[in-house]
Design an enzyme around this catalytic site. Sequence first.
Site: not given
Ligand code: KIV
Length: 265
Positions: A46, A113, A115, A182
Site C-alpha cells: 500500500d 499482509k 499491520e 519495519e
Molecule cells: O507497503 C509497503 O510497501 C510495505 C513495505 C514497506 C514493507 O509495507
Amino acid sequence: MAKKITTSTLQKMKDNGEKISTITAYDASFAKLFDQAGIHAILVGDSLGMVLQGHDSTLPVKIDDMVYHTTSVARGVENTLVLSDMPFMSYSTKEQTFENAAKLMQAGATMVKIEGGSWLCDTISGLTERGIPVCGHLGLTPQSVNVFGGFKVQGRESDKAKAMIEEAKQLEAAGIKLLVLECIPADLAKAITDTLTIPVIGIGAGKDTDGQILVMYDALGISFNYMPKFSRNFIIDTGDIKQAIELYISEVNAGNFPGPEHIFN
Ligand code: KIV
C-alpha cells in the site's frame, strides 16, 4: 525452469539459513523483470499510495486500488510469490477482512499482509482456516503513522521491545507464515528472528533477519519524496534495472546489505 515459490519455499529457506530477497512492485512489467532477476517474493504494497499516487501516507489507499495493482502484478510473474497489502481500515471487522482478503486472493495474491499485533490474532486464524495465508507486519506500521506521531523508529525502549517480541510470538501462534519488521533496532529484529520459527524479513531492521524487503522506487533511486536512511540505490552501481535487482539479491545473500549506514541501533 525455476520452480514456483510458495510459503513452504520461504519456510525451507529460513530452515536452511538461505536469505530471502523481496521487493515491492505495482505493475506487470516491473513484476516480470523482478521475477526474472530471481526475487523470491513481490509485495503489492500500500506504499503505492505514496510512491504512485503521491499522498503523504498510505491511508488514502482503497481495496479497489490494491485489487487493480495485484491483478497487474500477478499477470507479470511466473515463479515469484505475490503478496498483497490489505489497506487502512479494510480489516477492522472479521467479515470485512474475509471479504477484502478474498478479493486480493482472487486478483492473484498468494498471501495477504496486515499491520498490527495481538489484536489481529483471531483475524489471522480465521483467514488461515479459510485458506488465506497471512503475513504480519510489526514495528513502524505506516497505517498507524498518526498514532506514532510521524514515521518514527519503533521499539527503542526496553519495555516496547519486550512487548514487540511477545506480539511477534502471538502472531506466529495465530498462524502467520511470514513477518515483516519495519524500522526497528537491529538487535531487536535479530531477537525476534531468532525467537520465531517462521521467516522474518526486514526493512530498516538490520541484516540479521531471514531476508529483506525494499520499496522498488527506493532501490531504483527514484523515491518520490526522499530516500530513507535504510534503503540503497542499486542503480548507481549497475545502470540497469534487472542488474540492480540481481545486485540487491546478491548483496543480501552476502550479508553486505543492509550495511552499518542503513541500520538503527
Ligand atoms: O507497503 C509497503 O510497501 C510495505 C513495505 C514497506 C514493507 O509495507
